[in-house]
Write an enzyme that holds these catalytic residues in place. Structure first.
Site, mmCIF file in Angstrom:
data_model
loop_
_atom_site.group_PDB
_atom_site.id
_atom_site.type_symbol
_atom_site.label_atom_id
_atom_site.label_comp_id
_atom_site.label_asym_id
_atom_site.label_seq_id
_atom_site.Cartn_x
_atom_site.Cartn_y
_atom_site.Cartn_z
ATOM 1 N N GLU A 61 -3.749 1.843 3.622
ATOM 2 C CA GLU A 61 -2.704 2.720 3.112
ATOM 3 C C GLU A 61 -3.188 4.156 3.103
ATOM 4 O O GLU A 61 -3.942 4.548 2.211
ATOM 5 C CB GLU A 61 -2.310 2.327 1.687
ATOM 6 C CG GLU A 61 -1.528 1.047 1.554
ATOM 7 C CD GLU A 61 -0.898 0.953 0.178
ATOM 8 O OE1 GLU A 61 0.328 0.954 0.084
ATOM 9 O OE2 GLU A 61 -1.640 0.899 -0.817
ATOM 10 N N SER A 110 4.954 4.017 2.950
ATOM 11 C CA SER A 110 6.323 4.314 3.373
ATOM 12 C C SER A 110 6.806 3.389 4.487
ATOM 13 O O SER A 110 7.497 3.807 5.418
ATOM 14 C CB SER A 110 6.453 5.787 3.801
ATOM 15 O OG SER A 110 6.180 6.649 2.712
ATOM 16 N N GLY A 136 4.632 6.513 -0.800
ATOM 17 C CA GLY A 136 5.751 6.984 -1.604
ATOM 18 C C GLY A 136 6.214 8.390 -1.292
ATOM 19 O O GLY A 136 7.021 8.952 -2.031
ATOM 20 N N HIS A 168 -6.354 -0.430 -5.087
ATOM 21 C CA HIS A 168 -5.229 0.421 -4.691
ATOM 22 C C HIS A 168 -5.580 1.879 -5.000
ATOM 23 O O HIS A 168 -6.294 2.177 -5.962
ATOM 24 C CB HIS A 168 -3.966 0.003 -5.440
ATOM 25 C CG HIS A 168 -2.719 0.618 -4.891
ATOM 26 N ND1 HIS A 168 -2.335 1.902 -5.168
ATOM 27 C CD2 HIS A 168 -1.767 0.118 -4.049
ATOM 28 C CE1 HIS A 168 -1.209 2.180 -4.541
ATOM 29 N NE2 HIS A 168 -0.841 1.107 -3.845
ATOM 30 N N GLY A 191 5.990 -1.008 -1.172
ATOM 31 C CA GLY A 191 6.200 -0.600 -2.552
ATOM 32 C C GLY A 191 7.651 -0.290 -2.827
ATOM 33 O O GLY A 191 8.480 -1.171 -3.023
ATOM 34 N N GLY A 192 7.998 1.001 -2.794
ATOM 35 C CA GLY A 192 9.337 1.452 -3.145
ATOM 36 C C GLY A 192 10.443 0.851 -2.302
ATOM 37 O O GLY A 192 11.558 0.631 -2.792
#
Length: 318
Positions: free
Chosen positions: A236, A282, A242, A164, A303-304
């Site tokens: 990514e 995102s 993010g 990552h 993720g978020g």
């Protein structure tokens, strides 16, 4: 009859991971009628036939809504990775239970090592797998704080995120250490989720494809075609993680196609078709359907957005 995924093929026999164990099978029925052989990475129906010494495991092609569209070879996969996931929170478990009703993709939640056992227990009755966010490439030794692959196996982990961008940026992880971790994961029959992606400067200078291809080539050094076919690659773009910024659908598809072409160059078209390539950066409920509809995007690394109430819309994007 149960469902499983072919992990290895050898001399007419197929090693199928059903989630509970790995069984040795032979192809039958519709495979013969269709005049084709199963491929590593295929989802199949597993059935026990015969009695006594004549008892064998046989496989049929998987025919259900869990299959990817006819033009593709593998299922969509949504991977959730967030250190903030409260895996023992009853609200989250209820929400995840609802998400598990999805019939369009496989769902995997990757959590910090200290939460793996709790997550496995919380999700054991759901159609959701639990993975790890990191692994070390040594079996044992004085590596305080690291997590060995054997530890993950003991915890029941089937997937692990490797390389990552945050690991690369803050913990000095390199393409070479990523490769070591990938090889070690395969050695322990853990599926690696190999992360790659460019910075904003690299994007603006027009070197995105070259940079990502280099990451992939080194990550898969000395990895066999059979192993590669079962892997997951997560593209990514670092500038989109993010930040609320997201690569356009065209940008995401362009890079994911370049990754698939790179795998085809390293191995062959069959391996490139079998491997799952995700987009992360995102991903949200509003853009998931468009992103996942692209020919070379097989799901997302989220993720978020996994902490938001509408996360279920990402998994149930169809």
């Amino acid at each position: 009859m149960s469902r499983g995924r072919i992990r290895k093929a050898l001399s007419g026999f197929y090693y199928v991971d059903t989630g509970e164990r790995t069984v040795t099978c032979r192809a039958r029925g519709k495979f013969r009628q269709e005049g084709r052989s199963p491929l590593v990475g295929d989802w199949v129906e597993v059935k026990e036939t015969g009695e006594g010494e004549g008892m064998v495991w046989e496989i049929e092609p998987r025919r259900s809504a869990f299959d990817r569209p006819a033009a593709a070879n593998v299922d969509q996969l949504v991977v959730v990775s967030s250190a903030a996931l409260p895996v023992t929170d009853p609200f989250l478990i209820d929400r995840v239970a609802a998400i598990a009703a999805a019939r369009g993709c496989e769902t995997l939640i990757c959590v910090p090592a200290c939460n793996i056992s709790a997550a496995s227990k919380a999700f054991k009755d759901l159609r959701i797998s639990v993975g790890a966010e990191n692994v070390y490439f040594e079996e044992k030794g004085a590596y305080t704080g690291e997590i060995s692959p054997a530890m993950l196996v003991d915890a029941g982990v089937k997937y692990v995120i490797i390389g990552h961008s945050e690991r690369r940026e803050y913990f000095a992880e390199t393409d070479e250490t990523v490769n070591k971790k990938v090889l070690k994961a395969f050695e322990h029959e853990i599926t690696p989720i190999v992360c790659c992606g460019e910075t904003l400067t690299q994007r603006e200078q027009g070197v995105t494809i070259d940079f990502v291809r280099q990451q992939i080539k080194i990550a898969f050094l000395n990895v066999t075609a059979q192993q590669a076919a079962t892997a997951v690659i997560a593209y990514e773009p670092i500038w989109a993680i993010g930040t609320g910024k997201v690569a356009t659908t065209e940008q995401a598809q362009e890079v994911c196609k370049a990754i698939r072409d790179c795998i085809a160059e390293i191995y062959d078209d069959a391996t490139a078709a079998a491997i799952r390539i995700q987009y992360g950066g995102s991903v949200s409920a509003s853009n998931a359907a468009e992103l996942f509809a692209q020919a070379d995007i097989d799901g997302g690394l989220v993720g978020g957005a996994s902490l938001k109430p509408d996360f279920g819309k990402i998994v149930n994007y169809k």
